[in-house]
Design a protein around this motif. Structure first.
Motif, mmCIF file in Angstrom:
data_model
loop_
_atom_site.group_PDB
_atom_site.id
_atom_site.type_symbol
_atom_site.label_atom_id
_atom_site.label_comp_id
_atom_site.label_asym_id
_atom_site.label_seq_id
_atom_site.Cartn_x
_atom_site.Cartn_y
_atom_site.Cartn_z
ATOM 1 N N ASP A 218 -20.094 31.735 25.951
ATOM 2 C CA ASP A 218 -20.511 32.844 25.093
ATOM 3 C C ASP A 218 -21.948 33.229 25.466
ATOM 4 O OD1 ASP A 218 -21.096 34.375 22.811
ATOM 5 O OD2 ASP A 218 -21.431 32.617 21.557
ATOM 6 N N ARG A 293 -13.126 27.201 12.918
ATOM 7 C CA ARG A 293 -12.447 28.478 13.187
ATOM 8 C C ARG A 293 -12.589 28.783 14.667
ATOM 9 N NH1 ARG A 293 -17.016 31.054 14.656
ATOM 10 N NH2 ARG A 293 -18.868 30.080 13.809
ATOM 11 N N ASP A 296 -16.174 34.017 18.058
ATOM 12 C CA ASP A 296 -16.138 35.451 18.278
ATOM 13 C C ASP A 296 -17.400 35.805 19.065
ATOM 14 O OD1 ASP A 296 -15.581 38.115 18.151
ATOM 15 O OD2 ASP A 296 -15.483 38.243 15.979
ATOM 16 N N GLU A 298 -15.458 34.703 21.756
ATOM 17 C CA GLU A 298 -14.635 33.870 22.655
ATOM 18 C C GLU A 298 -13.129 34.137 22.475
ATOM 19 O OE1 GLU A 298 -17.223 32.763 20.814
ATOM 20 O OE2 GLU A 298 -18.114 30.950 21.653
HETATM 21 N N1 GLY Z 1 -19.574 32.981 19.364
HETATM 22 C C1 GLY Z 1 -20.040 31.947 18.536
HETATM 23 C C2 GLY Z 1 -19.397 31.837 17.231
HETATM 24 O O1 GLY Z 1 -18.367 32.413 16.964
HETATM 25 O O2 GLY Z 1 -19.925 31.113 16.393
#
Ligand code: GLY
Ligand code: AMP
Length: 426
Positions: A218, A293, A296, A298
């Motif tokens: 990320d 979870r 995001d 990713e």
């Molecule tokens: N991209 C890092 C997160 O979702 O925490």
């Protein structure tokens, strides 16, 4: 089966996009969703943190499976709410119990869990208002840089890294005594600084067995070359070239197996995703953080790489037969580039008309902060879209993502055009 996905970001669009490809889906609902989820399912105006409203909708529409996207409803106990309600007893839900969600909801809980199960992570100590002076003395004995983490959820802003001792001590005071992050910083974890390269590993578990999903890298900073403030994430690449087979074997034996076994041994109900934020230091993996979870952005590269039926995997989780499910992964590189609003990650503009969404040919456009406004689609968040493309190499995948990102228009559009470039040397 009728399925309900909770959430409204790019992660939820990617999960819904993948679920919609399953032949076993009857109706797919997304609460509250965005303009992109509207194209793969039915958006419903239900707040994921209003459990009674979720229950009412689930019973009304005979939903058989609920997939929880973000952490907030999990940390608030939505899975326990479902388990304790007789009317919802037959509804499957993807996500950990409230106790399991503490892996993300409390840094101290996560640290103690790792300590009990000998999972490699940075050395630490934790402090409260009553021990603030001990905390300052502890910092004085450490080497810079100093890593201070608010124990609770702080919208991704709760980690502060400082190089000056006095500043670090003042920050500790501000977090503990002045409640800089409210209740979230009532306890602060001080950690040893680890120097290395980070990646995200995703595990799906039914509480007994697990599947390792494609890993990703990320890009958290707003600016090109990893500069400027942290964001929710500006892009992602999967697979990650430095996650070699040898390294991933270490991750599995030292981190994934003890995590899944540890949860089971402690009777912590966990049926969902475990997101392990890792740092590779001299070829050895250490856990930086757990999340309960998917990541995001990713998810916007992980979901497209999964070739198997996602609903089938989720059913395996619910019925605790995940070990019998197949997981096939696309070998190609997937990249995603996040398009954000002017001003993000600070105050940003909203309501700008988005044009050219149909233009990208070699890419999938996942929506994050978008909504419909009459016939138009307008920006409605800091992160607006995530444009995913495949390629035979990182260069090929990212070139396609950048071209697609360039062809979409709205006032104040910004994206990082260096996603993946740091990985070309591996
Ligand atoms: N991209 C890092 C997160 O979702 O925490
Ligand atoms: P977290 O919210 O725990 O993921 O932390 C946010 C970011 O801070 C991570 O992605 C790392 O870049 C950095 N970070 C956290 N803990 C450490 C540590 N112990 N050493 C070095 N960097 C860290």
């Amino acid at each position: 089966m009728n399925v309900l996905v909770l959430g409204s970001g790019g992660r939820e669009h990617a999960i819904s996009w993948k679920l919609a490809q399953s032949s076993q889906i009857s109706s797919l609902y997304i609460a509250p969703g965005n303009a992109g989820t509207d194209a793969v399912g039915i958006n419903v105006d239900v707040n994921p943190e209003d459990f009674k409203a979720v229950k009412k909708f689930v019973l009304e529409k005979e939903v058989g499976l609920v997939v929880v996207g973000p952490e907030a409803p999990l940390v608030k106990g939505i899975v326990d709410f479902f388990k304790n309600d007789k009317a919802l007893a037959n509804v499957g839900i993807i996500g950990p119990s409230q106790q399991g969600a503490q892996l993300e909801g409390s840094k101290e809980f996560a640290k103690l869990f790792m300590q009990r199960h000998r999972i490699p992570t940075a050395k630490y100590a934790s402090f409260t208002k009553d021990t603030v002076e001990e905390g300052k003395a502890f910092l004085a004995k450490m080497k810079a840089p100093y890593v201070l983490k608010a124990d609770g959820l702080a919208a991704g802003k709760g980690v502060v890294i400082l190089t000056d001792l006095k500043e670090a001590q003042a920050e500790l005071e501000s977090m503990l005594v002045n409640q800089k992050f409210g209740d979230a910083s009532a306890t602060v974890v001080i950690e040893e600084f680890l120097k290395g390269i980070e990646c995200s590993v995703f595990v799906l578990t039914d509480g007994h067995s697990y599947k390792i999903l494609p890993e990703a890298k990320d890009y958290k900073r707003i600016g090109v070359g990893d500069t400027g403030p942290n964001t929710g994430g500006m892009g992602a690449i999967s697979p990650v070239p430095f996650c070699t087979e040898e390294f991933m074997d270490k991750v599995e034996t030292r981190i994934i197996i003890p995590t899944v076994k540890g949860l089971k041994a402690e009777n912590i109900d966990y049926k969902g995703f475990i997101f392990i934020g890792l740092i590779k230091v001299n070829n050895e993996p250490y856990v930086i953080e757990y999340n309960c979870r998917m990541g995001d952005p990713e998810t916007e590269v992980v979901m497209p790489r999964i070739k198997s039926d996602l609903l089938n995997l989720f059913e395996g989780v619910v019925t605790e037969t995940l070990s019998e499910c197949d997981l096939h992964v696309d070998e190609r590189v997937a990249s995603t580039v996040v398009l954000v609003s002017k001003g993000y990650p600070d105050a940003y503009e909203k309501g700008k008309e988005i044009k050219g969404l149909h233009r990208p040919e070699n890419a999938i456009v996942f929506h994050a902060g978008t909504k419909k406004s009459g016939q138009k689609i307008v920006t409605n968040g800091g992160r607006v879209l995530a444009v995913t493309a495949f390629g035979g190499s990182i260069d090929e995948a990212t070139d396609r993502s950048f071209a697609a990102a360039g062809s979409i228009e709205y006032s104040g559009k910004y994206f990082r055009d260096d996603i993946g470039k740091d990985l070309l040397g591996y």
